[in-house]
Scaffold this motif. Structure first.
Motif, short mmCIF file in Angstrom:
data_model
loop_
_atom_site.label_atom_id
_atom_site.label_comp_id
_atom_site.label_asym_id
_atom_site.label_seq_id
_atom_site.Cartn_x
_atom_site.Cartn_y
_atom_site.Cartn_z
N CYS A 153 -64.98 -63.88 71.11
CA CYS A 153 -63.85 -64.66 70.60
C CYS A 153 -63.68 -64.49 69.08
O CYS A 153 -64.67 -64.56 68.35
N PRO A 154 -62.50 -64.22 68.60
CA PRO A 154 -61.20 -64.23 69.29
C PRO A 154 -60.76 -62.86 69.82
O PRO A 154 -59.59 -62.70 70.15
N GLY A 155 -61.64 -61.87 69.88
CA GLY A 155 -61.30 -60.53 70.36
C GLY A 155 -61.13 -59.56 69.21
O GLY A 155 -60.79 -59.93 68.08
N ASP A 156 -61.37 -58.27 69.49
CA ASP A 156 -61.35 -57.25 68.44
C ASP A 156 -60.01 -57.18 67.73
O ASP A 156 -59.95 -57.06 66.50
N ALA A 157 -58.92 -57.20 68.50
CA ALA A 157 -57.59 -57.05 67.89
C ALA A 157 -57.32 -58.19 66.91
O ALA A 157 -56.76 -57.98 65.82
N ARG A 158 -57.71 -59.39 67.26
CA ARG A 158 -57.43 -60.55 66.41
C ARG A 158 -58.37 -60.62 65.21
O ARG A 158 -57.98 -61.11 64.15
N VAL A 159 -59.59 -60.14 65.37
CA VAL A 159 -60.47 -60.07 64.21
C VAL A 159 -59.87 -59.13 63.16
O VAL A 159 -59.86 -59.43 61.96
N ARG A 160 -59.35 -57.97 63.62
CA ARG A 160 -58.70 -57.05 62.67
C ARG A 160 -57.50 -57.73 62.02
O ARG A 160 -57.29 -57.62 60.80
N GLN A 161 -56.68 -58.41 62.82
CA GLN A 161 -55.52 -59.11 62.25
C GLN A 161 -55.95 -60.18 61.26
O GLN A 161 -55.30 -60.36 60.22
N PHE A 162 -57.01 -60.89 61.59
CA PHE A 162 -57.49 -61.94 60.68
C PHE A 162 -57.83 -61.34 59.32
O PHE A 162 -57.43 -61.87 58.28
N LYS A 163 -58.54 -60.22 59.33
CA LYS A 163 -58.98 -59.60 58.08
C LYS A 163 -57.84 -58.91 57.34
O LYS A 163 -57.78 -58.94 56.10
N GLU A 164 -56.92 -58.29 58.08
CA GLU A 164 -55.91 -57.44 57.46
C GLU A 164 -54.57 -58.14 57.23
O GLU A 164 -53.79 -57.72 56.36
N VAL A 165 -54.27 -59.18 58.03
CA VAL A 165 -52.94 -59.80 57.96
C VAL A 165 -53.02 -61.30 57.70
O VAL A 165 -52.41 -61.80 56.75
N VAL A 166 -53.76 -62.02 58.53
CA VAL A 166 -53.73 -63.48 58.47
C VAL A 166 -54.35 -64.00 57.18
O VAL A 166 -53.70 -64.73 56.41
N PHE A 167 -55.60 -63.67 56.92
CA PHE A 167 -56.24 -64.21 55.72
C PHE A 167 -55.54 -63.72 54.44
O PHE A 167 -55.26 -64.55 53.54
N PRO A 168 -55.22 -62.42 54.31
CA PRO A 168 -54.46 -62.02 53.11
C PRO A 168 -53.13 -62.75 53.00
O PRO A 168 -52.67 -63.05 51.89
N GLY A 169 -52.50 -63.05 54.13
CA GLY A 169 -51.25 -63.80 54.11
C GLY A 169 -51.43 -65.20 53.59
O GLY A 169 -50.59 -65.73 52.84
N ILE A 170 -52.53 -65.85 53.99
CA ILE A 170 -52.82 -67.20 53.49
C ILE A 170 -53.02 -67.17 51.98
O ILE A 170 -52.46 -67.99 51.24
N VAL A 171 -53.79 -66.20 51.52
CA VAL A 171 -54.06 -66.10 50.08
C VAL A 171 -52.77 -65.87 49.30
O VAL A 171 -52.50 -66.53 48.29
N ALA A 172 -51.97 -64.92 49.79
CA ALA A 172 -50.72 -64.60 49.09
C ALA A 172 -49.77 -65.78 49.08
O ALA A 172 -49.17 -66.11 48.04
N ARG A 173 -49.62 -66.44 50.22
CA ARG A 173 -48.70 -67.58 50.31
C ARG A 173 -49.19 -68.73 49.42
O ARG A 173 -48.40 -69.38 48.74
N ALA A 174 -50.48 -68.99 49.44
CA ALA A 174 -51.03 -70.07 48.64
C ALA A 174 -50.88 -69.80 47.15
O ALA A 174 -50.71 -70.72 46.35
N ALA A 175 -50.92 -68.52 46.79
CA ALA A 175 -50.78 -68.14 45.38
C ALA A 175 -49.32 -68.06 44.95
O ALA A 175 -49.03 -67.77 43.79
N GLY A 176 -48.40 -68.28 45.89
CA GLY A 176 -46.99 -68.26 45.55
C GLY A 176 -46.39 -66.89 45.47
O GLY A 176 -45.27 -66.71 44.97
N GLN A 177 -47.10 -65.87 46.00
CA GLN A 177 -46.58 -64.51 45.93
C GLN A 177 -45.53 -64.26 47.00
O GLN A 177 -44.71 -63.37 46.87
N ILE A 178 -45.56 -65.05 48.07
CA ILE A 178 -44.59 -64.89 49.15
C ILE A 178 -43.97 -66.24 49.41
O ILE A 178 -44.65 -67.17 49.84
#
Length: 260
Positions: A153-178
């Motif tokens: 859990c949560p599976g290979d595809a979602r671990v990759r998304q977490f590292k490459e898309v989700v967590f960077p997205g949280i950081v960027a959004r929280a920093a006001g970049q997006i």
């Protein structure tokens, strides 16, 4: 306390009142290994098990909250509540029956919005957890203390998304970049359009089998096709060169190849 305004409140009782308080320091994501809506996940927690998560996420990005983030939920092993009173906020997300599919674009967006809220309201730091006790963001199988059963859990595809898309997205959004309201298409939306345009790149069945193509997936697909074209061109050039050589010794082979 700790009710996210972006979620539909579906409060579990008696758990919501009976379970001890926590100070949330982590956000840990799961796949529930079922294509369930938040309501169906709520019914499962209510009727079929003594476990539960704080949130349930549907394929369409809809979000339910079952317990406030300042109350223990029992989805993540030792991270549920530690002796010092800290604990993890947990989220179960709809998946296929093998937990092998990626999050949809809608799920990714909801995860990012919730992650930003948890950072801003609960002070969860913008980093991936470095140890099982370290405050930050993580996924269920990341540490054995969180995942004593040792499943994927949560599976290979979602671990990759977490590292490459989700967590960077949280950081960027929280920093006001997006900006939260942004008319620009997401990477997944661009990828889907590119991969389904007639005459450019067509991947039969792509939207159904992989609805969340990332830009890196598109780039990989393009490079594969460019490489195939290059191999075909090299084979054709070799054939033309051989034919030109068979015409006769008085023929300028290079000129024939260039002309063709």
């Amino acid at each position: 306390m700790g009710w996210y305004p972006g979620a539909t409140r579906m409060e579990l009782q008696p758990e919501s009142d009976a379970q001890p308080a926590i100070r949330p320091t982590q956000f840990i994501v799961h796949s529930i290994v079922a294509p369930w809506t938040p309501k169906r996940t709520y019914e499962y927690w209510r009727d079929s098990t003594n476990l539960e998560s704080h949130f349930g996420l549907g394929y369409d990005g809809s979000l339910g909250q079952y317990i406030g983030t300042h109350t223990r939920a029992d989805a993540t092993g030792a991270a549920n509540r530690r002796p010092d009173g800290t604990g993890a906020v947990s989220l179960e997300s709809a998946s296929n029956l093998e937990a092998s599919d990626p999050w949809t674009a809608e799920q990714v967006e909801t995860l990012i919005q919730l992650g930003v809220w948890l950072h801003q309201t609960e002070g969860i730091p913008l980093r991936i957890c470095r140890t099982a006790d370290d405050p930050g963001f993580g996924y269920h199988r990341q540490f054995s203390e969180w995942n004593p059963d040792g499943h994927s859990c949560p599976g290979d595809a979602r671990v990759r998304q977490f590292k490459e898309v989700v967590f960077p997205g949280i950081v960027a959004r929280a920093a006001g970049q997006i900006p939260e309201e942004d008319d620009m298409p997401t990477a997944a939306e661009v990828a889907r359009e590119v991969l389904t345009l007639d005459g450019i790149i067509s991947v039969p069945g792509a939207p159904a089998t992989n609805p969340t193509w990332t830009l890196s997936s598109v780039q990989t697909e393009i490079l594969k096709r460019i490489d195939a074209v290059a191999k075909t061109e090299a084979a054709q050039t070799a054939a033309i060169t051989k034919l030109a050589g068979l015409v006769g010794s008085g023929v300028d082979t290079a000129a024939v190849v260039a002309a063709v």
